[in-house]
Design an enzyme around this catalytic site. Sequence first.
Site, mmCIF file in Angstrom:
data_model
loop_
_atom_site.group_PDB
_atom_site.id
_atom_site.type_symbol
_atom_site.label_atom_id
_atom_site.label_comp_id
_atom_site.label_asym_id
_atom_site.label_seq_id
_atom_site.Cartn_x
_atom_site.Cartn_y
_atom_site.Cartn_z
ATOM 1 N N GLY A 240 41.912 41.780 33.323
ATOM 2 C CA GLY A 240 42.131 40.833 32.237
ATOM 3 C C GLY A 240 43.296 41.148 31.323
ATOM 4 C CE LYS B 163 36.484 42.511 42.409
ATOM 5 N NZ LYS B 163 37.106 41.607 41.435
ATOM 6 C CG ASN C 255 38.886 35.049 37.066
ATOM 7 O OD1 ASN C 255 37.720 35.320 37.288
ATOM 8 N ND2 ASN C 255 39.182 33.911 36.465
#
Lengths: 258, 67
Positions: free
Chosen positions: A157, A96, A206
């Site tokens: 995030g 990645k 995530n």
Amino acid sequence: MMDVLALCRQSPIWLGTAHYPSPEILQQAVAGSGCSLLTVGLRRMTAQQTDAAWFSRWLANSGCHILPNTAGCHSVDEAVLLAQVGRELFKTPLIKLEIIGDDYSLAPHMGRLVTATAALVADGFQVLPYCTEDLVMCQELIDAGASALMPWGAPIGTGQGLRNPLALAELRQRFATLPMLVDAGLGKPSQAAQAMEMGFDAVLLNTAVAKASDPVAMAQAFAWAARAGRQAYLAGMMQPSECARASTSLLDRPFWQQ
Amino acid sequence: MKILLNGQVHTLAQDPTPLLALLASQGWSTEGIAVVLNRQLIRQSEQAQCLVHADDQIEVLTAVVGG
């Protein structure tokens, strides 16, 4: 060679491994969601670290494919070297590729991604670049040999969802046969469904899972939503219309006098 | 001799020092780690023969949680 599309078909959600309350909860989230691939970072050993192997062993026993990342890199050279480290540790050709262009938004540096992709592909890697939805630069990533595209939904995030859905949909349509995942920025399962309804092959999550009050339940919720979105995409969704159309026939209405 | 290990200056008594001895001095085994010497990856199969010299820059890396 790894079949990236087959990995997506195994599971439409891939999970990052950060921020979980414990390795046990991460493990339960993986098991509960049917996740087939986990991403990991690469960092310096610290003086306090005496057993680097436990996490590697844990990953090896997770039953998932491992996708090392180059998170934190700002230059092509750093990213290429870190990719080599990932391959050495996990014996995988997959990487990645992350090269940050803006520290505030963590926006990827698309130009450097192209250069690094070409270098890594020449070295035998299968590159999955974390990128923006810029159509022209994504074409350059494909030309450089990227095995997939992983455009952001929103900055990492943030949980903002798909900030630029029209551009993401266009990207999906223009490069219809290339494996494509939405990576970063998803906050809710409905946003995963939205991406999958557009035809994306998987989503990489995530924070939205790890920071949920119940990460295991949230991982399952994302998995269901992603599968629902995929099923809807395959089923062929109706086109929106400007005009209302009655579902019940207007013929033979009662109480209607000619 | 002085070396730079993970960005920190370290003093080693012996020049050269075997890489494995350097790792052992830090309490690190070779399992689960990768070594980059002067910006060149040292493959795990080559670590036993690798020697560290004065002014070398060594990065010892491992997998961590990440997204």
